[in-house]
Design an enzyme around this catalytic site. Structure first.
Site, short mmCIF file in Angstrom:
data_model
loop_
_atom_site.label_atom_id
_atom_site.label_comp_id
_atom_site.label_asym_id
_atom_site.label_seq_id
_atom_site.Cartn_x
_atom_site.Cartn_y
_atom_site.Cartn_z
N CYS A 1 36.79 53.12 45.68
CA CYS A 1 36.91 53.34 44.23
C CYS A 1 35.57 53.18 43.51
O CYS A 1 35.37 53.74 42.43
CB CYS A 1 37.94 52.39 43.65
N GLY B 1 40.64 45.93 41.15
CA GLY B 1 40.13 46.50 42.39
C GLY B 1 40.36 45.58 43.58
O GLY B 1 40.30 46.02 44.73
N HIS C 1 35.97 50.84 36.80
CA HIS C 1 34.70 50.48 37.44
C HIS C 1 33.57 51.26 36.76
O HIS C 1 33.62 52.49 36.66
CB HIS C 1 34.72 50.87 38.92
#
Ligand code: NAP
Length: 368
Positions: A164, A196, A259
């Site tokens: 990711c 995450g 992110h």
């Protein structure tokens, strides 16, 4: 007449990413969740009981999913039985287990005739398994017939999506490379959300009022995976691209989702102007946009001119949380340019990206 939907299963259906799959597939036009599996802790419970008290999302699951009996993901025969009943044509894998265990288990599903579209990192380095970002390397699905033949699998195969943390800057790099401006070297500093790490994830006492400058394995993945994605198929296996060379610093920050990455980039040859770069990013489209795949963002890269964007809370949900949002493009004193990019880690970087890969595979005739 309403289209008959393809029945799909989720392995790891109760986890952070599994819940995103369930939620995003609520009203998907092609796929319908009919099978759910998780650890032996959840097996034997109705889905609604297995996630009671740990459902993380604002949007809930479809009523029929609440009543699905969760199976043990380690027991492939349950998925085979569901396949035979017409309840599981392929599975999305969102398992959090040891790498060797995950690798072996995903292979068992494929060998049993059930295609696996995975979020786990276990198979990202398997030489005949494609690591797909649907806009960038849709042609990497061409390896699937070779993978099936080499392993003696008739219907099953494995395709995975990358880490990711690299989602936010891979498409901007690809857009520039396609326009004749490939990158040679990058320094990337990521600021990665706590979701995450799954649930319960990083202890709250580590995260509140704090930044943790280490995420196990993440820097290596961020530096290596792009080379496979930009690579090519050679004799039934993937051959990595030689560039760009990447140096990554990965940090866990107290943000729930999204992110961010601060990127400094050096071009291999010609250097476009900042205005040219913005035009290239705005015009960028791939097969998912041309084929109008349901999960595809209309515009994969959105540039924001404000000095203080992108911000996770304000920008992560852009276009179904599937678009990459970029800002702060400016010259770099050491390399050529620098910018900040953001993508939603559990959607674009996980379940949404996995669903888009499944749509790509259906579009190309690999699942039906
Ligand atoms: P998570 O919240 O910890 O969920 C893990 C899932 O795996 C749960 O459904 C859990 O079932 C199941 N599981 C755990 N141990 C198992 C076992 N021994 N046998 C069978 N099932 C087992 O993790 P996550 O964040 O959703 O991540 C799932 C996968 O996606 C991981 O491989 C991760 O690396 C990858 N990924 C995550 C993100 C993200 O942003 N979170 C992004 C990209 C990729 P129970 O609920 O029954 O324990």
């Amino acid at each position: 007449m309403a289209q008959v939907k393809i029945p799909v299963g989720i392995l790891g259906a109760t986890g952070m990413v599994g819940q995103q799959y369930i939620s995003l597939l609520n009203d998907h036009p092609w796929f319908e969740v009919r099978y759910a599996a998780a650890s032996p802790r959840s097996a034997g419970k109705k889905y609604e009981d297995a996630v009671a008290g740990r459902w993380h999302l604002a949007k809930t699951y479809a009523p029929h999913v609440g009543g699905i009996m969760v199976e043990d993901a380690n027991d492939v025969s349950r998925a085979v039985a569901a396949f035979k009943k017409g309840e599981c044509s392929f599975v999305f894998s969102a398992l959090e287990m040891g790498k060797d265990e995950t690798r072996a288990l995903e292979e068992q599903y494929a060998a049993a005739g059930i295609p696996v579209i995975s979020n786990a990192s276990a198979h990202r380095w398997t030489p005949d398994v494609p690591v797909l970002i649907a806009e960038i390397n849709p042609d990497h699905t061409d390896i699937i017939p070779m993978q099936k033949k080499a392993r003696g699998w008739d219907r099953g195969f494995i395709a995975v999506k990358p880490n990711c943390s690299i989602q936010s800057y891979m498409k901007p790099l690809h857009a520039l490379a396609q326009a004749g401006f490939p990158a040679q070297r990058l320094i990337v500093t990521t600021m990665q959300a706590v979701s995450g790490a799954g649930y319960p994830g990083v202890p709250s006492l580590d995260m509140i009022d704090n930044i943790v400058p280490y995420i196990g394995g993440e820097e290596e993945k961020s530096e290596k995976e792009p080379l496979k994605i930009f690579g090519s198929i050679d004799n039934g296996v993937f051959k990595d691209a030689q560039s760009p060379k990447i140096s990554a610093h990965c940090n866990r920050v107290p943000v729930t989702d999204g992110h961010s990455a601060c990127v400094s980039l050096e071009f291999a040859g010609k250097k476009p102007s900042l205005e040219e770069i913005k035009k290239i990013w705005a015009a960028y489209k791939g097969l998912p946009q041309e084929a109008d795949l349901p999960m595809a963002p209309k515009q994969p890269i959105i540039y924001r001119e404000e000095d203080n964007r992108p911000q996770p809370r304000k920008d992560r949900d852009t276009d179904k949380a599937m678009a990459v949002v970029i800002g702060r493009l400016r010259p770099c004193n050491v390399f050529d340019i620098r910018f900040t990019a953001l993508s939603h880690n559990t959607v674009r970087g996980a379940a949404g990206g996995g669903i888009l890969n499944a749509e790509l595979l259906k579009y190309k005739g690999y699942i039906n």
